[in-house]
Design an enzyme around this catalytic site. Structure first.
Site, short mmCIF file in Angstrom:
data_model
loop_
_atom_site.label_atom_id
_atom_site.label_comp_id
_atom_site.label_asym_id
_atom_site.label_seq_id
_atom_site.Cartn_x
_atom_site.Cartn_y
_atom_site.Cartn_z
N LYS A 119 69.84 43.80 18.74
CA LYS A 119 69.24 44.87 19.55
C LYS A 119 67.73 44.71 19.63
O LYS A 119 67.11 44.12 18.74
CB LYS A 119 69.59 46.26 19.02
CG LYS A 119 69.11 46.58 17.59
CD LYS A 119 67.69 47.08 17.47
CE LYS A 119 67.25 47.25 16.03
NZ LYS A 119 65.81 47.36 15.84
N ASP A 123 71.02 51.57 11.64
CA ASP A 123 71.25 50.84 12.89
C ASP A 123 72.73 50.45 13.09
O ASP A 123 73.09 49.91 14.13
CB ASP A 123 70.42 49.55 12.92
CG ASP A 123 68.93 49.83 13.11
OD1 ASP A 123 68.58 50.92 13.56
OD2 ASP A 123 68.13 48.92 12.80
O1 C5P Z 1 69.02 52.38 7.05
P1 C5P Z 1 68.36 51.07 6.82
O2 C5P Z 1 68.83 50.42 5.54
O3 C5P Z 1 68.40 50.15 7.97
O4 C5P Z 1 66.81 51.38 6.59
C1 C5P Z 1 65.98 50.54 5.86
C2 C5P Z 1 64.70 51.27 5.47
O5 C5P Z 1 63.87 51.46 6.62
C3 C5P Z 1 64.87 52.66 4.89
O6 C5P Z 1 65.13 52.63 3.50
C4 C5P Z 1 63.52 53.31 5.19
O7 C5P Z 1 62.53 52.89 4.29
C5 C5P Z 1 63.17 52.68 6.55
N1 C5P Z 1 63.60 53.56 7.66
C6 C5P Z 1 62.90 54.75 7.87
N2 C5P Z 1 63.30 55.59 8.89
C7 C5P Z 1 64.34 55.26 9.69
C8 C5P Z 1 65.06 54.04 9.51
C9 C5P Z 1 64.66 53.22 8.46
O8 C5P Z 1 61.94 55.07 7.16
N3 C5P Z 1 64.71 56.11 10.65
#
Ligand code: C5P
Length: 314
Positions: free
Chosen positions: A22, A147
């Site tokens: 994406k 995601d």
């Molecule tokens: O959910 P995912 O593991 O992809 O997110 C990785 C990191 O990215 C989270 O732990 C956070 O630090 C940051 N993040 C965030 N806000 C979001 C998505 C991700 O701060 N909406």
């Protein structure tokens, strides 16, 4: 592990699943929440640059990725975590061998790990003949990463909350992209933290409201979409990898309509007028010395799905 490895069952049927990468056409980052995530308003757009997973029943669970560079192994691999979570939630399944043919850049801001998790969920649900609909798979996917729901859905979608609450976006646009892959990756938490730091210092400016992007997508004109591209994380990614400034300039000088850092970067996505222009921009960018490699891609692409095929033999 070779195809004849003893961890595979001798002749187990398997499934092949493809999951898209994406780009975020638009990404507005709000305040940090109590759970450590940031509130987002984002427009996701799935690309046909995709990972392909082959999932086969096996005596012991394993995840193999080709090429393997930078991909988390063992318990930290998101595809393996997806299989374990699905088995737990549905009290079914069994050990599987997962082979990932990786096309999506690792730690590149294109949700490659989330794509693999989505593919593992869809593949195992098919393999284990689970009676789950997309909504139920999405609920499980949400626990694996912000995601993952979009990697399941594909297309073009507005994401709110952590980026995991989705609604489809109407668009007639077929968009042609050139992706400039950077040397090395960026850690998503580090990029969000850098944005928080920059904001404490009073900059950078925030992206405009999302309406302009939604109107551009409804109109379907690539030039209007290019003018509406925006990403609050771009300044933070550029602050951590200042070379990205040169990449952004080189793509626009090569004739792209517009460029934006993809998600938390460091991949830069350039929107082009059509497929022919994307080919020309890719050739020029490849010779510019401002990125590790380039790829062309188009969107919107469908979400994670099983590829009809003859059974895979272990
Ligand atoms: O959910 P995912 O593991 O992809 O997110 C990785 C990191 O990215 C989270 O732990 C956070 O630090 C940051 N993040 C965030 N806000 C979001 C998505 C991700 O701060 N909406």
């Amino acid at each position: 592990m070779s195809p004849s490895s003893p961890t595979r069952l001798p002749a187990g049927p398997g499934v092949r699943v493809r999951a898209p990468s994406k780009v975020n056409l638009y990404l507005a980052v709000g305040d940090v929440r109590d759970d450590g995530y940031h509130d987002l308003v984002t427009v996701f757009h799935a690309l046909d640059l995709a990972d392909e997973l082959t999932i086969t029943p096996a005596r012991r669970s394993s995840v193999r990725c080709t090429p393997a560079d930078g991909v988390p192994a063992g318990a930290k691999n998101l595809a393996g975590m997806a299989v374990r979570l699905l088995a737990q939630r549905t009290r079914s399944g069994g050990p599987v061998a997962i082979d990932i043919a990786k096309q999506i850049p690792v730690a590149g801001g294109m949700a490659g790990g989330s794509a693999d998790a989505a593919a593992a969920l869809v593949g195992c649900a098919a393999l284990w003949e689970l009676d789950l609909d997309r909504r139920q798979l999405t609920e499980i996917g949400r626990e694996l990463g912000a995601d993952v729901p979009f990697a399941l859905a594909g297309g073009t979608a507005l994401g709110t909350g952590r980026g995991d609450l989705l609604s489809p976006v109407m668009t007639r646009a077929r968009l042609h992209w050139v992706l400039a892959m950077a040397e090395g990756g960026l850690s998503t938490p580090a990029v969000f933290a850098e944005l928080d730091r920059l904001r404490e210092q009073g900059n950078p400016p925030r992206v405009k409201p999302v309406d302009t992007m939604l109107a551009a997508l409804a109109g379907g004109e690539p030039a209007a979409v290019a003018a509406a591209l925006g990403n609050d994380l771009q300044a933070a990614a550029v602050s951590l990898q200042p070379e990205l400034r040169r990449t952004l300039r080189a793509g626009e000088a090569a004739g792209a309509l517009g460029g934006v850092v993809s998600g938390s970067g460091p991949t830069v996505a350039f929107l082009c007028a059509d497929a022919e222009s994307a080919g020309a921009v890719a050739a020029e960018l490849a010779g510019s010395g401002t990125c590790r490699s380039v790829r062309v891609a188009a969107g919107p692409a469908p979400g994670a799905r099983v590829i009809p095929t003859s059974p895979v033999r272990g």
